[in-house]
Design an enzyme around this catalytic site. Structure first.
Site, PDB file in Angstrom:
ATOM      1  N   ASP A 191       3.001  15.979  14.626  1.00  0.00           N
ATOM      2  CA  ASP A 191       3.373  15.794  13.467  1.00  0.00           C
ATOM      3  C   ASP A 191       1.866  15.826  12.562  1.00  0.00           C
ATOM      4  OD1 ASP A 191       4.911  15.947  11.256  1.00  0.00           O
ATOM      5  OD2 ASP A 191       5.431  13.661  11.229  1.00  0.00           O
ATOM      6  N   TYR A 249      10.707   3.404   7.728  1.00  0.00           N
ATOM      7  CA  TYR A 249      11.021   2.370   8.408  1.00  0.00           C
ATOM      8  C   TYR A 249      10.829   0.954   7.891  1.00  0.00           C
ATOM      9  CZ  TYR A 249      11.196   5.693  12.446  1.00  0.00           C
ATOM     10  OH  TYR A 249      11.242   6.644  12.959  1.00  0.00           O
ATOM     11  N   GLY A 250       9.868   1.128   6.791  1.00  0.00           N
ATOM     12  CA  GLY A 250       9.528  -0.132   6.072  1.00  0.00           C
ATOM     13  C   GLY A 250       8.440  -0.046   5.398  1.00  0.00           C
ATOM     14  N   LYS A 251       7.562  -1.154   5.106  1.00  0.00           N
ATOM     15  CA  LYS A 251       6.407  -1.216   4.144  1.00  0.00           C
ATOM     16  C   LYS A 251       5.240  -0.983   4.878  1.00  0.00           C
ATOM     17  CE  LYS A 251       8.660  -3.366   0.337  1.00  0.00           C
ATOM     18  NZ  LYS A 251       9.906  -4.105   0.977  1.00  0.00           N
ATOM     19  N   VAL A 252       4.115  -0.785   4.080  1.00  0.00           N
ATOM     20  CA  VAL A 252       2.618  -0.906   4.714  1.00  0.00           C
ATOM     21  C   VAL A 252       2.227  -1.920   3.505  1.00  0.00           C
ATOM     22  CG1 VAL A 252       0.624   0.114   5.202  1.00  0.00           C
ATOM     23  CG2 VAL A 252       2.804   1.228   5.868  1.00  0.00           C
ATOM     24  N   LYS A 299       1.872  -2.713   9.110  1.00  0.00           N
ATOM     25  CA  LYS A 299       3.233  -1.734   9.000  1.00  0.00           C
ATOM     26  C   LYS A 299       4.224  -2.711   9.510  1.00  0.00           C
ATOM     27  CE  LYS A 299       4.186   2.876  10.355  1.00  0.00           C
ATOM     28  NZ  LYS A 299       3.925   3.898  11.298  1.00  0.00           N
ATOM     29  N   LEU A 331       0.887  -1.308  -0.009  1.00  0.00           N
ATOM     30  CA  LEU A 331       0.105  -0.009  -0.130  1.00  0.00           C
ATOM     31  C   LEU A 331       0.657   1.453  -0.054  1.00  0.00           C
ATOM     32  CD1 LEU A 331      -2.597  -1.119   2.708  1.00  0.00           C
ATOM     33  CD2 LEU A 331      -2.883  -1.039   0.255  1.00  0.00           C
ATOM     34  N   GLY A 332       1.898   0.973   0.569  1.00  0.00           N
ATOM     35  CA  GLY A 332       2.796   2.348   0.659  1.00  0.00           C
ATOM     36  C   GLY A 332       4.184   1.932   1.538  1.00  0.00           C
ATOM     37  N   GLU A 333       5.029   3.168   1.369  1.00  0.00           N
ATOM     38  CA  GLU A 333       6.192   2.682   1.998  1.00  0.00           C
ATOM     39  C   GLU A 333       6.958   4.124   2.925  1.00  0.00           C
ATOM     40  OE1 GLU A 333       9.988  -0.061   0.639  1.00  0.00           O
ATOM     41  OE2 GLU A 333       8.525   0.353  -0.665  1.00  0.00           O
TER      42      GLU A 333
END
Lengths: 336, 467
Positions: free
Chosen positions: B225, B109-112, B127, B104-106
């Site tokens: 944030d 820290y890593g991927k989703v 995540k 789904l996304g990146e």
């Protein structure tokens, strides 16, 4: 005007017809059945103006505005709620739907119905007393919660004497009504953070006096729900000063310590989350400190064995370890 | 592409490949995508998968394994016109009770990735943190731990919900199972005309942002944030505040909300942080960032800009900004109130809630911006399904439109065909809400990694575009 079928009645006529029908129903003479029918019929007409039907769209803003104006002028909303128990089952639901729709109506930044109800607070009080009557309690509940979304209306309810009736309603023996009353009660106490905090501060003694009864209730559900809500209220930062006041009262600490030992594990667990605040308080008043010191060893022992099967709940275990450490390190105030 | 390719394990690849590329197989030699890398007799079975999903995960192990592998098996000289690609097989992969879906996304820290809970059949997002990567980021591990412990405490409709978490000590990975979201507000903005939202839509999202923020502040959490990239959206248009990597928890008995460290995204930081104040009221930081967010979604611009972070902070520190003329009261007044330089004068959440812009029903808009499609799929179908079909009906199985099972021979492509398909896909994407990939490409900069592998040039075959 359409050539065939029923001629469409305007808002003024429908409201007038409905009012007459409700009045007839109230009097309760021979024509009750006819009145009952008229009430239902006209309620459906109003509902369809607001929501539309599968065949027709809702009416234009102008018609709805006229309708709202007629409802205010005729005082029909109050009349409907006062006679809600006399209206048939479907009609009761229609009243709630019409009421909620009219309530949500906005003109620019204004909510005219909210302003109207502010001038007619009997509407709110009648709705609140609806919890006394089994057959209309849930309909009143949906309307009350819709009202509670508006700060001005929530304020009227909170600061009224009738609010304290909720402490009775949440304990009634009919489970669905008690639950519904509790969710309205909770909505009133948590929805508008600043308003609620001010209310609790200003009425601290009275509210927590009543609240104590809920925590001591015979009814398991009441005890558990009210304890959970108490935790939520005290842990919310908006209620900081209420929390500091609550945790300086030794009676409250005693109550929580007793609840830690309740038979129900769920109640024990909820009590833990309130109890921890007493212990974590960096400025414990002397009476609190005395109780904790007197029970120092017993508490440490107790907490060591408390819910040991929650191994996977890291947060709980961290908090428990922290409490044990805190209690172990407790020392009497200098000069004793 | 005219010279021969030294086909190498695709150890480095552009992230774009992850997100939008169809699975391709370079039929030269084979690697079992799900079971890690094994030396393979090239003559017998020659395929390599350039994965979008699992590939990079598994290939990360390569540099460790490489020494034990007979390198000779990996190098073959192949002319470019001999390369044939095949659609990737969707191999089922289970992690605990969760079935893995597509990426789904990146992030840094890593991927989703998408996942399906095989017990409840709920769509989830996972995540995935690689501990190796985390260790390289200053405070990486602490921040993640902090995020997890914060998320565990929080439970609100407009705050992302942590459903489950576990570690895989063998793979050195940490999995956070979260609610499934289809996109972020940033993704929505990137695909919107003028990079801004119509008032009605902005009103809905902003109201939810306030609800979530009020809850967070009540729970003593300063997010620090808040920005469109951290505001996720579900299929039902519910906004979820996410990414608590730099959030701070105020002490339970603290008299006020004083904070000492500010570490959010520069463009969204308030003047007190830009000016380097030693301490500042925490909750007002979030109010400021919400103000910048509202400014951004209503105008498509930022109130403060700068060529570099020093200029940017200089501008923010001065606190002077302009609001485009077409922004009228009450929105103008709301923005001015939320972006007051002095945090004490800045609006409180209560003031914002009671502001006319929020209490008034916004005018109906002519259009609504839709969440941009993932891999051309406007409906955001569950990406786990192909894996399940493959697993239960065998490779090559598809569903036709009526839901009947059909069988298809694996498709083969030449590079030329791929290029043509890529072009037309791009055009399509542009037609749909403009450029939908901008958000991801910004991520990809962070996501790129270096994989030192001796003596060979690592070819990137992400989009299979001619170099």
């Amino acid at each position: 005007m359409p050539l065939f079928g029923k001629s469409q009645k305007g808002p003024a006529e429908v409201v007038k017809a409905l009012k007459e029908a409700v009045n007839a129903l109230e009097k309760g003479d021979k024509k009750v059945e006819k009145a009952q029918e008229d009430v239902s019929k006209n309620l459906v007409l109003i509902k369809n103006m607001l929501y539309g039907t599968s065949e027709s769209e809702p009416q234009t803003d102008i018609i709805v505005a006229q309708l709202a104006q007629e409802l205010y002028n005729s005082n029909l909303l109050l009349l409907l709620i006062q006679n809600l128990n006399r209206i048939d089952f479907e009609g009761k639901k229609d009243v709630a739907q019409v009421f909620n729709n009219i309530l949500r109506r906005q003109i620019g930044t204004r909510s005219p119905t909210v302003e109207y109800i502010c001038t007619k607070p009997e509407i709110l009080f009648t709705l609140m007393s609806g919890y006394e009557h089994q057959e209309i309690a849930l309909n009143c509940g949906t309307m009350l919660r819709e009202c509670a979304r508006y700060e001005a209306l929530a304020k009227i309810m909170l600061y009224s004497d009738d609010f304290y009736n909720f402490f009775r309603y949440v304990e009634v023996s009919t489970f669905d009504i008690a639950s519904d009353a509790f969710s309205t009660f909770k909505e009133l106490l948590t929805r508008h953070k600043i308003l609620c905090a001010e209310f609790l501060e200003a009425n601290y003694d009275k509210v927590f006096n009543y609240y104590q009864r809920l925590l001591n209730s015979e009814n398991y559900v009441t005890r558990r729900q009210s304890l959970k809500l108490l935790g939520e209220l005290l842990l919310d930062r908006h209620n900081f000063s209420v929390m500091t006041r609550y945790i300086s009262n030794p009676e409250n600490l005693k109550l929580m310590m007793n609840m830690l030992k309740e038979r129900s594990r769920n109640i024990q667990f909820e009590a833990f989350h309130v109890f921890k605040v007493f212990v974590a308080n960096p400025n414990k008043p002397k009476p609190i400190l005395d109780i904790l010191l007197r029970n120092q060893e017993k508490l440490v022992d107790f907490l060591m064995k408390f819910h040991t099967d929650r191994a996977e709940d890291e947060q709980f275990n961290d908090e428990k370890a922290y409490l044990i450490r805190q209690i172990k390190e407790l020392k009497p105030l200098p000069g004793h | 592409m005219s010279e021969n390719i030294y086909a190498v394990n695709p150890v480095e690849k552009d992230i774009e490949a992850d997100t939008e590329e169809r699975e391709l197989a370079n039929r030269i030699f084979s690697v079992e995508s799900d079971d890690g890398l094994k030396p393979i007799n090239a003559a017998e079975n020659a395929e390599i998968w350039l994965n979008d999903g699992h590939g990079t995960d598994d290939l990360d192990g390569i540099d460790d394994d490489l020494e034990t592998v007979n390198i000779g098996n990996f190098f073959h000289r192949v002319d470019s016109d001999q390369i044939i690609y095949q659609t990737k097989k969707k191999r089922l992969k289970l992690i605990g009770k969760y079935v893995m879906g597509d990426l789904l996304g990146e992030g840094a820290y890593g991927k989703v990735k998408e996942m399906l809970d095989s017990e409840t059949l709920c769509r989830r997002a996972v995540k995935i943190f690689k501990e190796k990567k985390l260790r390289r980021i200053p405070n990486g591990e602490q921040n993640v731990q902090k995020e997890i412990s914060l998320l565990r405490k929080l439970s609100h409709k407009n705050v992302i919900h942590l459903i489950d978490e576990f570690r895989d000590p063998e793979k050195q990975k940490l999995y956070l199972i979260l609610e499934f979201c289809v996109g972020s507000l940033q993704g929505l903005l990137d695909s919107a005309p003028g990079k801004k939202l119509p008032a009605q839509q902005a009103h809905v999202y902003f109201g939810q942002l306030l609800d979530g923020l009020e809850y967070l502040h009540g729970a003593r959490v300063v997010h620090k944030d808040i920005k469109p990239g951290n505001l996720l959206l579900t299929m039902e248009q519910v906004l979820k505040i996410s990414d608590f990597g730099v959030a701070e928890s105020i002490d339970f008995f603290a008299k006020d909300d004083t904070c000492y460290i500010g570490q959010g995204s520069p463009a969204f930081q308030p003047p007190e942080i830009a000016n380097g104040a030693d301490s500042f009221p925490g909750f007002k930081v979030d109010i400021w960032s919400c103000g910048v967010t509202l400014y951004n979604i209503m105008t498509g611009k930022y109130p403060f800009e700068g060529d570099n972070i020093y200029r940017l902070f200089e501008n923010i520190g001065r606190g002077d900004f302009e609001i485009p003329d077409d922004i009228q009261d009450p929105l103008r007044d709301l923005l001015l109130g939320m972006l007051r330089k002095d945090p004490l004068e800045r609006f409180s959440l209560q003031q914002i809630r009671q502001h006319p812009w929020l209490t008034r029903k916004p005018p109906p808009s002519e259009y609504t911006v839709r969440i941009p499609p993932l891999k051309n799929d406007e409906l955001h179908n569950m990406t786990v399904l192909p894996y399940l079909i493959d697993h239960y009906y065998g490779p090559g199985t598809c569903y036709d439109e009526d839901g009947n099972v059909t069988y298809e021979e694996p498709e083969y492509f030449t590079e030329r065909e791929l290029n043509a398909a890529e072009e037309s896909r791009k055009q399509l994407a542009e037609q749909f809400n403009g450029s939908s990939q901008a958000n991801r490409s910004s991520n990809s900069k962070r996501g790129k990694k270096k994989r030192p592998i001796s003596c060979m040039t690592v070819r990137t075959l992400p989009m299979c575009k001619p170099s």
